[in-house]
Design a protein around this motif. Structure first.
Motif, short mmCIF file in Angstrom:
data_model
loop_
_atom_site.label_atom_id
_atom_site.label_comp_id
_atom_site.label_asym_id
_atom_site.label_seq_id
_atom_site.Cartn_x
_atom_site.Cartn_y
_atom_site.Cartn_z
N LEU A 26 0.86 -1.19 0.00
CA LEU A 26 0.00 0.00 0.00
C LEU A 26 0.89 1.23 0.00
CD1 LEU A 26 -2.62 -1.01 2.71
CD2 LEU A 26 -3.07 -0.74 0.27
N PRO A 27 0.55 2.25 -0.76
CA PRO A 27 1.41 3.44 -0.79
C PRO A 27 1.31 4.26 0.50
CG PRO A 27 -0.54 3.77 -2.15
CD PRO A 27 -0.60 2.35 -1.67
N PHE A 28 2.46 4.73 0.99
CA PHE A 28 2.52 5.61 2.16
C PHE A 28 3.20 6.92 1.77
CE2 PHE A 28 2.20 1.47 4.17
CZ PHE A 28 1.44 1.71 5.32
N ASP A 29 2.74 8.00 2.38
CA ASP A 29 3.39 9.29 2.16
C ASP A 29 4.46 9.48 3.25
OD1 ASP A 29 4.22 11.81 1.64
OD2 ASP A 29 2.30 12.80 2.03
N LEU A 30 5.73 9.33 2.87
CA LEU A 30 6.84 9.47 3.81
C LEU A 30 7.61 10.77 3.59
CD1 LEU A 30 8.25 5.81 3.74
CD2 LEU A 30 6.70 6.81 5.41
N SER A 31 7.03 11.70 2.84
CA SER A 31 7.75 12.93 2.48
C SER A 31 8.01 13.83 3.69
CB SER A 31 6.97 13.70 1.41
OG SER A 31 5.68 14.04 1.89
N LYS A 32 7.20 13.67 4.76
CA LYS A 32 7.39 14.52 5.94
C LYS A 32 8.15 13.82 7.08
CE LYS A 32 4.88 17.81 4.14
NZ LYS A 32 5.56 19.01 3.61
N VAL A 33 8.66 12.63 6.79
CA VAL A 33 9.38 11.87 7.82
C VAL A 33 10.85 12.29 7.85
CG1 VAL A 33 10.11 9.57 8.58
CG2 VAL A 33 7.83 9.89 7.60
N PHE A 34 11.37 12.50 9.05
CA PHE A 34 12.79 12.84 9.24
C PHE A 34 13.52 11.57 9.66
CE2 PHE A 34 16.32 14.52 11.88
CZ PHE A 34 16.91 15.36 10.94
N TRP A 35 14.41 11.11 8.83
CA TRP A 35 15.08 9.82 9.07
C TRP A 35 16.40 10.01 9.79
CZ3 TRP A 35 12.46 5.44 7.81
CH2 TRP A 35 11.37 5.60 6.95
N ILE A 36 16.62 9.24 10.85
CA ILE A 36 17.90 9.23 11.56
C ILE A 36 18.42 7.79 11.53
CG2 ILE A 36 19.11 9.64 13.74
CD1 ILE A 36 16.90 11.63 14.48
N THR A 37 19.58 7.60 10.94
CA THR A 37 20.16 6.24 10.87
C THR A 37 21.53 6.27 11.54
OG1 THR A 37 21.24 6.64 8.75
CG2 THR A 37 19.00 5.81 8.68
N THR A 38 21.98 5.11 11.99
CA THR A 38 23.30 5.03 12.61
C THR A 38 24.14 3.96 11.92
OG1 THR A 38 22.60 3.38 14.24
CG2 THR A 38 22.40 5.71 14.87
N ALA A 39 25.44 4.15 11.93
CA ALA A 39 26.36 3.18 11.34
C ALA A 39 27.69 3.24 12.06
CB ALA A 39 26.56 3.48 9.85
N ASN A 40 28.38 2.12 12.10
CA ASN A 40 29.70 2.08 12.72
C ASN A 40 30.81 2.36 11.72
OD1 ASN A 40 28.77 1.45 15.31
ND2 ASN A 40 28.63 -0.72 14.81
N VAL A 41 30.60 1.98 10.46
CA VAL A 41 31.63 2.15 9.43
C VAL A 41 31.01 2.80 8.20
CG1 VAL A 41 33.35 0.96 8.01
CG2 VAL A 41 32.76 0.04 10.25
N LEU A 42 31.60 3.92 7.76
CA LEU A 42 31.07 4.63 6.58
C LEU A 42 31.33 3.88 5.28
CD1 LEU A 42 31.90 8.43 7.09
CD2 LEU A 42 29.66 7.36 7.03
N GLY A 43 32.44 3.14 5.25
CA GLY A 43 32.85 2.49 4.00
C GLY A 43 31.84 1.49 3.46
N ASP A 44 30.96 0.96 4.33
CA ASP A 44 30.00 -0.05 3.87
C ASP A 44 28.71 0.56 3.31
OD1 ASP A 44 31.78 -1.93 4.72
OD2 ASP A 44 30.84 -2.25 6.66
N ILE A 45 28.57 1.89 3.41
CA ILE A 45 27.34 2.54 2.92
C ILE A 45 27.49 2.83 1.44
CG2 ILE A 45 25.81 4.54 3.20
CD1 ILE A 45 26.91 4.83 6.05
N PRO A 46 26.54 2.39 0.59
CA PRO A 46 26.65 2.66 -0.85
C PRO A 46 26.71 4.16 -1.13
CG PRO A 46 24.90 1.07 -0.39
CD PRO A 46 25.35 1.61 0.93
N ARG A 47 27.51 4.56 -2.12
CA ARG A 47 27.73 5.98 -2.41
C ARG A 47 26.43 6.72 -2.72
NH1 ARG A 47 31.81 9.27 -0.93
NH2 ARG A 47 30.72 11.19 -1.32
N PRO A 48 25.52 6.16 -3.58
CA PRO A 48 24.28 6.90 -3.88
C PRO A 48 23.45 7.19 -2.62
CG PRO A 48 24.56 5.07 -5.40
CD PRO A 48 25.58 4.90 -4.33
N LEU A 49 23.48 6.26 -1.65
CA LEU A 49 22.74 6.45 -0.41
C LEU A 49 23.41 7.51 0.46
CD1 LEU A 49 20.43 5.60 1.45
CD2 LEU A 49 21.85 3.72 2.27
#
Length: 337
Positions: free
Chosen positions: A22-45
């Motif tokens: 089902l479609p959801f409107d997530l345009s007003k959501v503020f996302w906070i993510t955490t990571a231990n190592v930057l090198g594993d995050i894909p460049r486009p993301l």
């Protein structure tokens, strides 16, 4: 791929979940993510995120976090009264230094909880002398110390230089040893060194060769001397571009026979021409050197910008010298004969 979609302003107003479909409107959501190592995050993301780096806590910060939050929480969770388990600053520092070497406070909280449970057990068992929380009792409560305090050698010696390293649990001092013996020009590197550190050592040798006349070294040393560079604690892999000037100083000391000052620590990378390049993790490295009793620290000139992060208590105790060229490093580090 889901995160790429929800962070795309063109698509996230009709984000469709693969489970509900089902479609959801997530345009007003503020996302906070955490990571231990930057090198594993894909460049486009990564391009769609704002990166906020959190360095490891200093010892003083850990003490304050423990006093204000962790100790009251663990005393309450373990059914004790504050008067039954009083954690002084000295006790907290001993736990931090001797039992929990980490960047955060997760193990610190668990260890404080362990102490609280041992105190609780002692009270429940009606021990003749109930255990109390003190530096003297820590070994009874937690067993032998897990991490010995970092120290540096006490004498000026030939071929031994105090370097500084950054690790995921904070900074540490790392002694670098170099010995020159008669041979056929081999460069031997031991101590679980990675490719970057090996290249730093090779660059250091080339710099020393280029300055042989000025340094008073036999110009043919690379043909009739073997150089052995060793970083102790061989079971621990080490890599990173911050030991260049440390290894070059150790090599120079070994070849000239001049001792290195024991109260000086350094970090920085080196080019073939002897230029000192900036490195990362300055705050953690400097705090570790201060804890080990270092009185003078040599840093790359371009790392002046990182001094804002260094605690004032460290700045008061340590003299900082900013260097641009390897010649300046040797002038500060080698004992003048």
């Amino acid at each position: 791929s889901a995160l790429l979609e929800v962070l795309d302003p063109e698509q996230n107003n009709t984000f469709s979940d693969h489970f509900l479909e089902l479609p959801f409107d997530l345009s007003k959501v503020f996302w906070i993510t955490t990571a231990n190592v930057l090198g594993d995050i894909p460049r486009p993301l990564m391009d769609r995120m704002e990166i906020i780096d959190f360095t490891s806590y200093t010892e003083e910060e850990k003490v304050q976090i423990a006093k204000r939050y962790l100790v009251p929480k663990q005393i309450k969770e373990n059914g004790l009264k504050p008067s039954q388990a009083k954690f002084s600053d000295a006790v907290l520092r001993h736990i931090i230094e001797g039992y929990t070497r980490e960047s955060g406070v997760r193990s610190l909280e668990k260890t404080i909880g362990t102490v609280c449970r041992r105190i609780g057990k002692s009270l429940l068992m009606n021990d003749e002398v109930p255990l109390s929380v003190s530096v003297k009792n820590l070994e009874k409560l937690l067993g032998p110390v897990k991490f010995l305090p970092e120290t540096v050698h006490k004498d000026d010696e030939v071929g031994i230089v105090t370097g500084m390293a950054w690790t995921q649990v904070g900074g540490e001092v790392l002694e670098t040893e170099a010995v020159a013996v008669k041979g056929k020009g081999r460069l031997l590197l031991t101590g679980q060194l990675g490719d970057v550190m090996k290249e730093s050592a090779e660059a250091g040798v080339t710099y020393v060769r280029s300055r042989a006349d000025v340094l008073g070294i036999d110009a043919d040393f690379y043909a009739n001397m073997d150089l052995h560079i060793h970083l102790p604690e061989g079971a621990i892999p080490k890599d990173g571009p911050s030991a260049g000037i440390t290894m070059a100083t150790a090599i120079t000391s070994a070849l000239t026979g001049k001792a290195v000052r024991h109260d000086v620590a350094m970090t920085g990378e080196i080019t073939l021409r002897g230029t000192v390049l900036p490195v990362g993790g300055i705050k953690e490295k400097v705090i570790a050197a201060h804890r080990a009793g270092i009185k003078k620290i040599l840093l790359p000139e371009e790392n002046k910008r990182d001094m804002d992060e260094v605690p004032q208590s460290v700045k008061k105790d340590v003299k900082f010298v900013f260097v641009h060229h390897m010649d300046e490093v040797l002038a500060q580090a080698l004992v003048k004969s």
